[in-house]
Write a protein that holds these residues in place. Structure first.
Motif, PDB file in Angstrom:
ATOM      1  N   GLU A 133     -17.279 -76.403  11.454  1.00  0.00           N
ATOM      2  CA  GLU A 133     -16.929 -77.540  10.608  1.00  0.00           C
ATOM      3  C   GLU A 133     -16.596 -78.759  11.472  1.00  0.00           C
ATOM      4  O   GLU A 133     -17.020 -79.880  11.190  1.00  0.00           O
ATOM      5  CB  GLU A 133     -15.748 -77.187   9.691  1.00  0.00           C
ATOM      6  N   LEU A 134     -15.828 -78.474  12.518  1.00  0.00           N
ATOM      7  CA  LEU A 134     -15.493 -79.563  13.454  1.00  0.00           C
ATOM      8  C   LEU A 134     -16.754 -80.081  14.146  1.00  0.00           C
ATOM      9  O   LEU A 134     -16.901 -81.276  14.381  1.00  0.00           O
ATOM     10  CB  LEU A 134     -14.496 -79.057  14.502  1.00  0.00           C
ATOM     11  N   TYR A 135     -17.649 -79.150  14.437  1.00  0.00           N
ATOM     12  CA  TYR A 135     -18.914 -79.483  15.105  1.00  0.00           C
ATOM     13  C   TYR A 135     -19.731 -80.451  14.261  1.00  0.00           C
ATOM     14  O   TYR A 135     -20.174 -81.502  14.745  1.00  0.00           O
ATOM     15  CB  TYR A 135     -19.689 -78.188  15.378  1.00  0.00           C
ATOM     16  N   VAL A 136     -19.879 -80.113  12.990  1.00  0.00           N
ATOM     17  CA  VAL A 136     -20.683 -80.969  12.115  1.00  0.00           C
ATOM     18  C   VAL A 136     -20.015 -82.331  11.902  1.00  0.00           C
ATOM     19  O   VAL A 136     -20.667 -83.366  11.887  1.00  0.00           O
ATOM     20  CB  VAL A 136     -20.934 -80.276  10.746  1.00  0.00           C
ATOM     21  N   ALA A 137     -18.689 -82.314  11.802  1.00  0.00           N
ATOM     22  CA  ALA A 137     -17.967 -83.570  11.580  1.00  0.00           C
ATOM     23  C   ALA A 137     -17.883 -84.434  12.842  1.00  0.00           C
ATOM     24  O   ALA A 137     -17.493 -85.591  12.785  1.00  0.00           O
ATOM     25  CB  ALA A 137     -16.559 -83.275  11.082  1.00  0.00           C
ATOM     26  N   GLY A 138     -18.281 -83.835  13.960  1.00  0.00           N
ATOM     27  CA  GLY A 138     -18.285 -84.609  15.213  1.00  0.00           C
ATOM     28  C   GLY A 138     -16.908 -84.696  15.842  1.00  0.00           C
ATOM     29  O   GLY A 138     -16.590 -85.688  16.501  1.00  0.00           O
ATOM     30  N   ALA A 139     -16.099 -83.669  15.676  1.00  0.00           N
ATOM     31  CA  ALA A 139     -14.734 -83.713  16.181  1.00  0.00           C
ATOM     32  C   ALA A 139     -14.542 -82.907  17.455  1.00  0.00           C
ATOM     33  O   ALA A 139     -13.415 -82.737  17.918  1.00  0.00           O
ATOM     34  CB  ALA A 139     -13.772 -83.224  15.099  1.00  0.00           C
TER      35      ALA A 139
ATOM     36  N   THR B 219     -24.756 -85.341  12.730  1.00  0.00           N
ATOM     37  CA  THR B 219     -23.479 -85.715  13.347  1.00  0.00           C
ATOM     38  C   THR B 219     -23.611 -87.018  14.142  1.00  0.00           C
ATOM     39  O   THR B 219     -22.719 -87.854  14.151  1.00  0.00           O
ATOM     40  CB  THR B 219     -22.990 -84.573  14.261  1.00  0.00           C
TER      41      THR B 219
ATOM     42  N   LYS C 163      -8.220 -76.206  12.506  1.00  0.00           N
ATOM     43  CA  LYS C 163      -9.552 -75.579  12.462  1.00  0.00           C
ATOM     44  C   LYS C 163      -9.700 -74.645  11.258  1.00  0.00           C
ATOM     45  O   LYS C 163     -10.664 -74.747  10.492  1.00  0.00           O
ATOM     46  CB  LYS C 163      -9.787 -74.796  13.760  1.00  0.00           C
TER      47      LYS C 163
ATOM     48  N   ASN D 156     -19.501 -79.170  22.146  1.00  0.00           N
ATOM     49  CA  ASN D 156     -20.755 -79.404  21.419  1.00  0.00           C
ATOM     50  C   ASN D 156     -21.900 -78.604  22.026  1.00  0.00           C
ATOM     51  O   ASN D 156     -22.701 -78.003  21.326  1.00  0.00           O
ATOM     52  CB  ASN D 156     -21.112 -80.892  21.427  1.00  0.00           C
TER      53      ASN D 156
ATOM     54  N   SER E  17     -13.751 -69.141  12.722  1.00  0.00           N
ATOM     55  CA  SER E  17     -12.761 -69.921  13.484  1.00  0.00           C
ATOM     56  C   SER E  17     -12.649 -71.364  12.979  1.00  0.00           C
ATOM     57  O   SER E  17     -11.630 -72.029  13.182  1.00  0.00           O
ATOM     58  CB  SER E  17     -13.120 -69.912  14.971  1.00  0.00           C
ATOM     59  N   GLY E  18     -13.723 -71.840  12.365  1.00  0.00           N
ATOM     60  CA  GLY E  18     -13.699 -73.228  11.867  1.00  0.00           C
ATOM     61  C   GLY E  18     -14.284 -74.230  12.847  1.00  0.00           C
ATOM     62  O   GLY E  18     -14.316 -75.431  12.590  1.00  0.00           O
ATOM     63  N   ILE E  19     -14.763 -73.709  13.975  1.00  0.00           N
ATOM     64  CA  ILE E  19     -15.323 -74.620  14.997  1.00  0.00           C
ATOM     65  C   ILE E  19     -16.592 -75.315  14.500  1.00  0.00           C
ATOM     66  O   ILE E  19     -16.873 -76.456  14.869  1.00  0.00           O
ATOM     67  CB  ILE E  19     -15.579 -73.864  16.330  1.00  0.00           C
TER      68      ILE E  19
ATOM     69  N   ILE F  89     -22.858 -76.149   6.123  1.00  0.00           N
ATOM     70  CA  ILE F  89     -21.701 -77.065   6.216  1.00  0.00           C
ATOM     71  C   ILE F  89     -22.178 -78.509   6.086  1.00  0.00           C
ATOM     72  O   ILE F  89     -21.617 -79.315   5.363  1.00  0.00           O
ATOM     73  CB  ILE F  89     -20.943 -76.844   7.545  1.00  0.00           C
TER      74      ILE F  89
END
Lengths: 269, 175
Positions: A15-21, B68, B158, A27, A11-13, A47
Motif C-alpha cells: 500500500e505504501l509502495y503504490v502510494a509512493g511512501a 505511482t 503500515k 521501492n 505487512s502493508g508495504i 491496490i
C-alpha cells in the motif's frame, strides 16, 4: 529472496509502495518481489485499482481535458524546441560570420594604419635624404663652378702668377697671387697658409718697392671655408704682394713681425 | 500494461494517450483535493502530463509503478501551486478538509460505477483510515512523516493502511 509471500503482502508495504511512501531502496526491493512473485504483483495492481476508483469517486465535477490538448502542448513545445536551435544555428552563423568579418576588418585596418605610418615615416626619411642629397648636389655644383672658374682663370692668356714665399714666422708657408693684365681683380690662392689662430685674420698687402709702400687690398675672411681662393680688388700699381697675420678686422699698416709670405711680380711675364 | 509503459518510455504517443485515458481522471481528483478549484486542476493536469512526456526517459519500473510516478508528479505540482504566490485563496489547511469532505459535499456519484459502494465505504470509514489515506495517498506523506503526524508507530501505520485499503477493495472491487 526467501520470504513468506502472504506475510509480506499483509505487512502493508505494498500500500505504501503504490502510494509512493517508500524510500528508493525499498521501492527497488518491492519491484524485485513483484517480478519474482505473481501474487505480489497482482496485489499491487489491485491496490492501485482500488485507490484509483476511490480517487475518481470523490470528484465533485467533471473537468474534461481532452488528450488533444496535452498532445498539442507537447507538439508546440516540440516545434519551438526544434525551431529554436535552427534559428539559433542560423543566427549563430550570421553572428560568427559578422564577428569574423569584424575581426578581419579590424586586423586589416590596424595593418593598413601600421603600413601607412611606416610609409609616412619612410617618406619623411626619404624626403630628408633627398634634401641632403640636393644640398650635396648644390654644393658640388658650386664647387664645380668654382673649380671651373679657377681653371678658366689659370688658363687665361693674360694671367700672371706671383709666388709668395714663406718668411721668418712661417718658413713653410706659401701663397700665390694671380694678377690679370688690365684687370683690377686679383686672386689669392692661400692653400699654403696655415689656419689663422682665433681672433686673427690674414691681410693682403700690395707693395711698392721703392720706396716700400704697403697698401691693404683686403682680408682673407672665412679662411676655413671654400677652396681658399680669394678674389680681391687691387687698383694699385703693384710690384709685390705680402700677407701678414693681423688682429680681426685688419690693420692700417702691416705688422711686419707677422709677415707670412712675400713675393715680387716678375718684371715681364 | 508493462508493454504500454515501455512504449511510452520510447515516446510512443499512442501509448501515452492510453495511459492518459487510464490515469488522468484519478490525477485530476488528487490534484483537486489539494488545490480545490477547477482552473488550477486544468492547468496543473496539462503541465503534469506534458512533464511526464518530457521526462519519459527518466522513468524506470525499478523505481516504482508508473501509476505511482505520475501520482508523485501530480501531487508535487499541486502542492507547488498552493505554495506559489498566486494561490492565496482556497484551501490551505489540509487537516481541516479531507478528501472525504469533498465526497460528502456533492452528489456527482450517480454516474460512477462504484458510487454506491464508495458511498457505503466512506460513510463507514474510520477516522484513522480517513487520515491515513488523506496523508499518504492524497498528500504524499512518507510512512515516517505520517507516523510523526499521527503519533502512531511506523509499523502500525503500515498495518492500519493495509486494513483501510483492504476494506476499500472489498467494496469497490466486489470481493
Amino acid at each position: 529472496m526467501i520470504m513468506n509471500v502472504k506475510e509480506y503482502i499483509e505487512s502493508g508495504i505494498l500500500e505504501l509502495y503504490v502510494a509512493g511512501a517508500l524510500s528508493p531502496k525499498e521501492n527497488e526491493e518491492v519491484y524485485e518481489a513483484t517480478q519474482k512473485y505473481p501474487e505480489i504483483k497482482n496485489e499491487v495492481e489491485e491496490i492501485e485499482k482500488a485507490l484509483g476508483v476511490l480517487s475518481t469517486s470523490i470528484m465533485p465535477v467533471d473537468i474534461p481535458i481532452p488528450f488533444d490538448v496535452i498532445k498539442k502542448k507537447i507538439e508546440e513545445q516540440g516545434e519551438t524546441a526544434k525551431v529554436i536551435p535552427l534559428e539559433a544555428k542560423k543566427t549563430n552563423w550570421i553572428a560568427y560570420t559578422g564577428w569574423a568579418a569584424s575581426i578581419i576588418l579590424a586586423a586589416g585596418l590596424f595593418w593598413m594604419v601600421n603600413q601607412n605610418n611606416e610609409l609616412s615615416s619612410d617618406i619623411k626619411s626619404q624626403t630628408l635624404k633627398n634634401a641632403v642629397l640636393e644640398q650635396q648636389i648644390v654644393d658640388a655644383n658650386a664647387n664645380l663652378d668654382e673649380a671651373t672658374a679657377l681653371i678658366n682663370l689659370l688658363r687665361e692668356k693674360d694671367i700672371t702668377p706671383v709666388g709668395l714665399g714663406g718668411q721668418a714666422v712661417a718658413p713653410d708657408a706659401y701663397a700665390k697671387v694671380y694678377v690679370k693684365k688690365g684687370d683690377t681683380k686679383v686672386y689669392i690662392d692661400a692653400l699654403g697658409l696655415p689656419e689663422p689662430p682665433e681672433g686673427k685674420v690674414y691681410q693682403v698687402w700690395s707693395l711698392k718697392l721703392n720706396p716700400l709702400t704697403p697698401t691693404s687690398i683686403g682680408l682673407l675672411e672665412d679662411f676655413a671655408e671654400g677652396n681658399k681662393v680669394f678674389e680681391l680688388e687691387n687698383d694699385n700699381e703693384s710690384e709685390a704682394f705680402g700677407i701678414t697675420l693681423e688682429p680681426a678686422g685688419g690693420s692700417e699698416s702691416p705688422t711686419l713681425e707677422q709677415l707670412y709670405t712675400l713675393g715680387v711680380i716678375s718684371a715681364t711675364p | 500494461m508493462e508493454e504500454l509503459v515501455l512504449r511510452f518510455q520510447q515516446k510512443d504517443m499512442k501509448a501515452f494517450e492510453q495511459l492518459y485515458d487510464m490515469y488522468s481522471d484519478q490525477m485530476k481528483a488528487v490534484v483537486y483535493n489539494i488545490v480545490r478549484n477547477r482552473e488550477d486542476v486544468e492547468e496543473i493536469i496539462q503541465d503534469v502530463f506534458v512533464k511526464a512526456w518530457n521526462n519519459a526517459g527518466s522513468y524506470s519500473a525499478e523505481k516504482g509503478r508508473f501509476y505511482t510516478w505520475i501520482l508523485n508528479i501530480s501531487r508535487n505540482a499541486a502542492i507547488d501551486k498552493t505554495r506559489s504566490k498566486d494561490f492565496k485563496k482556497g484551501k490551505q489547511n489540509s487537516d481541516a478538509t479531507f478528501f472525504v469532505d469533498i465526497f460528502e459535499s456533492h452528489d456527482n456519484l450517480d454516474k460512477k460505477v462504484d458510487a454506491i459502494g464508495i458511498k457505503k465505504y466512506l460513510n463507514n470509514i474510520k477516522e484513522k483510515c480517513k487520515v491515513l489515506i488523506e496523508l499518504i495517498y492524497f498528500e504524499g506523506y512518507t510512512q515516517k512523516e505520517a507516523s510523526e503526524e499521527t503519533d502512531t508507530p511506523l509499523g502500525t501505520i503500515k498495518t492500519n493502511l493495509r486494513k483501510c485499503i483492504s476494506d476499500l477493495r472489498e467494496i469497490v472491487l466486489n470481493r
